[in-house]
Design an enzyme around this catalytic site. Structure first.
Site, mmCIF file in Angstrom:
data_model
loop_
_atom_site.group_PDB
_atom_site.id
_atom_site.type_symbol
_atom_site.label_atom_id
_atom_site.label_comp_id
_atom_site.label_asym_id
_atom_site.label_seq_id
_atom_site.Cartn_x
_atom_site.Cartn_y
_atom_site.Cartn_z
ATOM 1 N N LYS A 76 22.401 53.492 -54.619
ATOM 2 C CA LYS A 76 21.762 54.374 -53.624
ATOM 3 C C LYS A 76 22.266 55.813 -53.789
ATOM 4 C CE LYS A 76 22.517 53.430 -49.112
ATOM 5 N NZ LYS A 76 22.269 52.662 -47.870
ATOM 6 N N GLN A 111 28.463 52.757 -40.611
ATOM 7 C CA GLN A 111 28.252 51.931 -39.424
ATOM 8 C C GLN A 111 29.482 52.098 -38.537
ATOM 9 O OE1 GLN A 111 26.628 50.675 -37.155
ATOM 10 N NE2 GLN A 111 25.524 49.042 -38.227
ATOM 11 N N GLU A 113 24.959 61.730 -32.789
ATOM 12 C CA GLU A 113 23.689 61.015 -32.956
ATOM 13 C C GLU A 113 23.023 60.852 -31.596
ATOM 14 O OE1 GLU A 113 23.240 57.512 -35.611
ATOM 15 O OE2 GLU A 113 22.563 56.487 -33.795
ATOM 16 N N HIS A 152 16.465 60.789 -38.947
ATOM 17 C CA HIS A 152 16.543 59.472 -39.588
ATOM 18 C C HIS A 152 15.126 59.064 -40.012
ATOM 19 C CE1 HIS A 152 20.485 58.063 -37.414
ATOM 20 N NE2 HIS A 152 20.488 59.372 -37.594
ATOM 21 N N THR A 197 17.676 59.288 -34.282
ATOM 22 C CA THR A 197 17.328 57.984 -34.854
ATOM 23 C C THR A 197 15.813 57.815 -34.959
ATOM 24 O OG1 THR A 197 17.365 56.873 -32.725
ATOM 25 C CG2 THR A 197 19.433 56.898 -33.947
HETATM 26 P P1 FAD Z 1 19.876 49.351 -47.951
HETATM 27 O O1 FAD Z 1 20.809 50.369 -48.481
HETATM 28 O O2 FAD Z 1 18.577 49.178 -48.633
HETATM 29 O O3 FAD Z 1 20.667 47.938 -47.949
HETATM 30 C C1 FAD Z 1 20.099 46.800 -47.293
HETATM 31 C C2 FAD Z 1 20.650 45.509 -47.928
HETATM 32 O O4 FAD Z 1 20.147 45.376 -49.252
HETATM 33 C C3 FAD Z 1 22.175 45.484 -48.067
HETATM 34 O O5 FAD Z 1 22.612 44.172 -47.833
HETATM 35 C C4 FAD Z 1 22.427 45.896 -49.518
HETATM 36 O O6 FAD Z 1 23.624 45.337 -50.043
HETATM 37 C C5 FAD Z 1 21.191 45.351 -50.211
HETATM 38 N N1 FAD Z 1 20.761 46.224 -51.334
HETATM 39 C C6 FAD Z 1 20.662 47.578 -51.285
HETATM 40 N N2 FAD Z 1 20.220 48.048 -52.472
HETATM 41 C C7 FAD Z 1 20.053 46.982 -53.275
HETATM 42 C C8 FAD Z 1 19.621 46.829 -54.626
HETATM 43 N N3 FAD Z 1 19.298 47.895 -55.390
HETATM 44 N N4 FAD Z 1 19.559 45.567 -55.149
HETATM 45 C C9 FAD Z 1 19.873 44.476 -54.377
HETATM 46 N N5 FAD Z 1 20.307 44.573 -53.105
HETATM 47 C C10 FAD Z 1 20.385 45.806 -52.543
HETATM 48 N N6 FAD Z 1 17.997 51.592 -38.215
HETATM 49 C C11 FAD Z 1 16.841 52.069 -37.678
HETATM 50 O O7 FAD Z 1 15.857 51.325 -37.571
HETATM 51 N N7 FAD Z 1 16.734 53.371 -37.249
HETATM 52 C C12 FAD Z 1 17.770 54.243 -37.350
HETATM 53 O O8 FAD Z 1 17.641 55.402 -36.959
HETATM 54 C C13 FAD Z 1 19.004 53.778 -37.907
HETATM 55 N N8 FAD Z 1 20.075 54.605 -38.042
HETATM 56 C C14 FAD Z 1 21.223 54.147 -38.633
HETATM 57 C C15 FAD Z 1 22.284 55.050 -38.835
HETATM 58 C C16 FAD Z 1 23.456 54.621 -39.453
HETATM 59 C C17 FAD Z 1 24.574 55.603 -39.661
HETATM 60 C C18 FAD Z 1 23.587 53.264 -39.873
HETATM 61 C C19 FAD Z 1 24.857 52.789 -40.519
HETATM 62 C C20 FAD Z 1 22.536 52.371 -39.683
HETATM 63 C C21 FAD Z 1 21.346 52.797 -39.077
HETATM 64 N N9 FAD Z 1 20.242 51.943 -38.903
HETATM 65 C C22 FAD Z 1 19.072 52.417 -38.346
HETATM 66 C C23 FAD Z 1 20.338 50.532 -39.292
HETATM 67 C C24 FAD Z 1 19.862 50.267 -40.750
HETATM 68 O O9 FAD Z 1 18.516 50.605 -40.872
HETATM 69 C C25 FAD Z 1 20.089 48.779 -41.052
HETATM 70 O O10 FAD Z 1 21.465 48.512 -41.126
HETATM 71 C C26 FAD Z 1 19.350 48.198 -42.261
HETATM 72 O O11 FAD Z 1 19.482 46.762 -42.201
HETATM 73 C C27 FAD Z 1 19.879 48.619 -43.615
HETATM 74 O O12 FAD Z 1 19.489 49.871 -43.971
HETATM 75 P P2 FAD Z 1 20.119 50.579 -45.287
HETATM 76 O O13 FAD Z 1 19.445 51.847 -45.486
HETATM 77 O O14 FAD Z 1 21.582 50.532 -45.241
HETATM 78 O O15 FAD Z 1 19.580 49.522 -46.422
#
Ligand code: FAD
Length: 278
Positions: free
Chosen positions: A158, A169, A10, A70, A41
């Site tokens: 998802k 993570q 990354e 990303h 990212t």
């Molecule tokens: P989601 O999958 O939408 O989940 C977010 C929260 O909502 C979780 O608590 C989940 O339990 C809850 N949730 C999900 N779906 C539902 C549903 N249907 N109903 C009710 N609750 C739900 N951030 C950046 O800004 N830029 C990046 O480039 C970036 N790269 C990353 C790369 C990796 C490998 C990882 C692990 C994280 C990265 N992040 C990045 C951070 C990430 O954007 C944050 O952790 C963010 O808070 C959550 O994103 P997500 O896509 O996991 O969210």
């Protein structure tokens, strides 16, 4: 792009044109180590998305390495998402890591203009076609969710929306990862899960790492932090050795892939790759 036992890197893009050259140098160095793919990212506010595309395009079209861009939807409206997909496609980039992102403090999201969760972004990209789509996952539970069980239920939604592979993570305790994978598989999540590994190379990283992920540091890590906190060189060596050991164990246990958070440091990636049984 999905196959077993991948190694990926990354990188983060520049925030300004003036920083482009130094990041381009790092990306070129990293790509020379032949990772299976390199991910780029996406800036939290979405305002620098052009640099994500620019670096991903360099990786794909000039360095001949598979690129994963990303994309987050917390502060990027649905209308703009469509434009970004068009731009990525024009640039020949066909893999996206689709995430919600963190909602900026004080940022209002008018109803209907933004996706609420990453699963909606995943579905939007799959409906668009052309792209393989990855998702983020959290072996120690996403910080906003009450329990890992509930978080995995959301993860299942998802994945069922069209996720082809998952990247975790960062974590430092492999047992936590194995237990997470087992729970995910029991819930019917069968997408490959790539382990996110961030080598700890200096003391200043630690607060950020814990703040970002809430990860638990095993005794062995706490011990080397304490032992070498005043010796930067020995600290870096110990951090890299730990990452190498962690990756070797994961690979011996059949992990689908290792995603190294390189922090744009070719030395880190090079040392880790030299040390692991690739
Ligand atoms: P989601 O999958 O939408 O989940 C977010 C929260 O909502 C979780 O608590 C989940 O339990 C809850 N949730 C999900 N779906 C539902 C549903 N249907 N109903 C009710 N609750 C739900 N951030 C950046 O800004 N830029 C990046 O480039 C970036 N790269 C990353 C790369 C990796 C490998 C990882 C692990 C994280 C990265 N992040 C990045 C951070 C990430 O954007 C944050 O952790 C963010 O808070 C959550 O994103 P997500 O896509 O996991 O969210």
């Amino acid at each position: 792009m999905v196959k077993d036992s991948l190694i990926s890197f990354e990188v983060f893009p520049p925030k300004t044109d003036s920083a482009f050259e130094s990041i381009e140098w790092s990306v070129r160095e990293l790509s020379a180590w032949n990772p299976d793919f390199m991910s780029v990212t996406y800036g939290a506010g979405g305002g620098t998305s052009q640099y994500t595309t620019k670096i991903a395009s360099l990786i794909k079209n000039k360095l001949d390495t598979t690129a994963l861009a990303h994309l987050t939807c917390a502060s990027t409206p649905k209308e703009k998402i469509k434009e970004i997909l068009d731009t990525l496609k024009v640039n020949n980039i066909d893999n996206i890591l689709a995430m919600r992102g963190d909602i900026p403090v004080g940022f209002t999201r008018p109803e209907g203009e933004y996706f609420t969760y990453a699963c909606e972004l995943v579905k939007c990209i799959k409906d668009y076609g052309y792209f393989d789509v990855g998702g983020a996952c959290y072996p120690e539970c996403h910080p906003e969710c009450d329990s890992l069980e509930k978080d995995i239920e959301h993860l299942k939604i998802k994945v069922d929306s069209g996720v082809d592979f998952l990247i975790t993570q960062l974590f430092y305790d492999n047992e936590v990862f194995y237990s997470f994978v087992e729970k995910a598989r029991k819930k019917g999540i069968f997408a490959p899960i790539f382990a996110g590994i961030m080598p700890i190379t200096n003391v200043n990283q630690i607060d950020r790492i814990i703040g970002l992920s809430g990860t638990r540091l095993p005794k062995e890590v706490n011990e080397f932090i304490e032992k070498y906190k005043d010796d930067p060189e020995a600290f870096m060596r110990a951090g890299l050795d730990f990452a190498i050991k962690q990756i070797n164990e994961l690979q011996e246990n059949g992990v689908n892939g290792i995603h190294i958070y390189t922090m744009n440091k070719p030395y880190v990636a090079r040392t880790v790759l030299k040390g692991i049984n690739r």
